[in-house]
Write a protein that holds these residues in place. Structure first.
Motif, short mmCIF file in Angstrom:
data_model
loop_
_atom_site.label_atom_id
_atom_site.label_comp_id
_atom_site.label_asym_id
_atom_site.label_seq_id
_atom_site.Cartn_x
_atom_site.Cartn_y
_atom_site.Cartn_z
N TRP A 112 0.83 -1.21 0.00
CA TRP A 112 0.00 0.00 0.00
C TRP A 112 0.87 1.26 0.00
CZ3 TRP A 112 -3.99 2.77 -1.00
CH2 TRP A 112 -4.21 3.98 -0.35
N ALA A 117 -1.79 4.96 -5.37
CA ALA A 117 -3.08 5.26 -4.73
C ALA A 117 -2.90 5.79 -3.31
CB ALA A 117 -3.96 4.02 -4.71
N SER A 118 -1.80 5.42 -2.65
CA SER A 118 -1.60 5.88 -1.27
C SER A 118 -1.33 7.38 -1.20
CB SER A 118 -0.45 5.11 -0.62
OG SER A 118 0.80 5.48 -1.19
N GLU A 121 -6.04 11.17 -4.16
CA GLU A 121 -7.43 11.20 -3.70
C GLU A 121 -8.22 10.10 -4.40
OE1 GLU A 121 -8.76 12.76 -1.33
OE2 GLU A 121 -7.24 14.25 -0.88
N TRP A 123 -8.19 8.13 -1.69
CA TRP A 123 -7.66 7.24 -0.66
C TRP A 123 -6.64 7.90 0.24
CZ3 TRP A 123 -10.77 3.55 0.16
CH2 TRP A 123 -11.52 3.01 -0.87
N SER A 126 -8.60 9.07 3.02
CA SER A 126 -9.48 8.07 3.62
C SER A 126 -8.71 7.03 4.42
CB SER A 126 -10.28 7.35 2.54
OG SER A 126 -11.06 8.26 1.81
N ALA A 127 -7.57 6.62 3.92
CA ALA A 127 -6.77 5.61 4.61
C ALA A 127 -6.28 6.18 5.94
CB ALA A 127 -5.60 5.19 3.74
N ASP A 163 -18.33 1.92 -5.71
CA ASP A 163 -17.36 2.70 -4.95
C ASP A 163 -16.71 1.91 -3.81
OD1 ASP A 163 -19.71 2.58 -3.46
OD2 ASP A 163 -19.42 4.56 -2.57
N VAL A 167 -10.63 -3.50 1.34
CA VAL A 167 -9.83 -2.66 2.24
C VAL A 167 -9.30 -3.55 3.36
CG1 VAL A 167 -9.90 -0.74 3.89
CG2 VAL A 167 -11.15 -0.58 1.73
#
Length: 178
Positions: A112, A117-118, A121, A123, A126-127, A163, A167
């Motif tokens: 990750w 993606a880390s 946006e 994520w 959000s993460a 969506d 996870v």
């Protein structure tokens, strides 16, 4: 939830590829060895061997109703929720299983953190990562674990939507010194 109490089953679980296979079946549902081989970057024969080990341990089963012909072999998890208590096993077996499980968690976190993606946006906002030093008795730590399981349980088995993606949530609690 399936509680593992047999050392042979724990040993079957305590293998890096078998953990990945179980994770893939847990997230993606029933699958064929060829698809699992692609997902894990392994040879089909190797995946088939490890699927048989997992089946012999009672962790997965064939799903013949999904096959379109005699050549297709589908596999599914018996129960996607597994638990075990290290106190029920010899220390060496429990330590090996814990180490494999923890390494799997580390690998997922590293993957990750190395992914684009880390840092993008939605994520990136959000993460989350969290840690804390608490002062707890063994009973309080057990209670915290139960509450966390209940909280996670409220989010488990949600229906698929465009969506929603798989996870991985990691939470561990244990006595330690800084």
């Amino acid at each position: 939830m399936t509680e593992i109490r047999d050392e042979a089953v724990l040993k079957a679980l305590a293998h890096p590829l078998r953990r990945r296979l179980l994770d893939t079946l847990r997230v993606d549902g029933p699958s064929m060895p060829s698809a699992l081989a692609r997902a894990t970057g392994q040879a089909v024969a190797n995946v088939s061997h490890h699927l048989r080990v997992l089946a012999d341990a009672g962790l997965i089963q064939e799903a013949p109703e999904l096959a379109r012909n005699r050549k297709e072999h589908w596999w599914r998890m018996n129960d996607p929720r597994l638990s075990w208590n290290p106190a029920h096993f010899p220390q060496e077996a429990a330590d090996a299983a814990e180490a494999i499980g923890f390494q799997r968690q580390i690998d997922l976190v590293n993957t990750w953190l190395g992914s684009p993606a880390s840092r993008a946006e939605p994520w990136v906002t959000s993460a989350f990562a969290t840690d804390s030093w608490l002062r707890l008795s063994p009973e309080e730590l057990a209670g915290l674990g139960e509450e966390l399981q209940e909280l996670i349980g409220r989010y488990r088995d949600r229906p698929e939507r465009d969506d929603r993606v798989p996870v991985f949530v990691l939470g561990r609690g244990f006595p330690a010194r800084p």
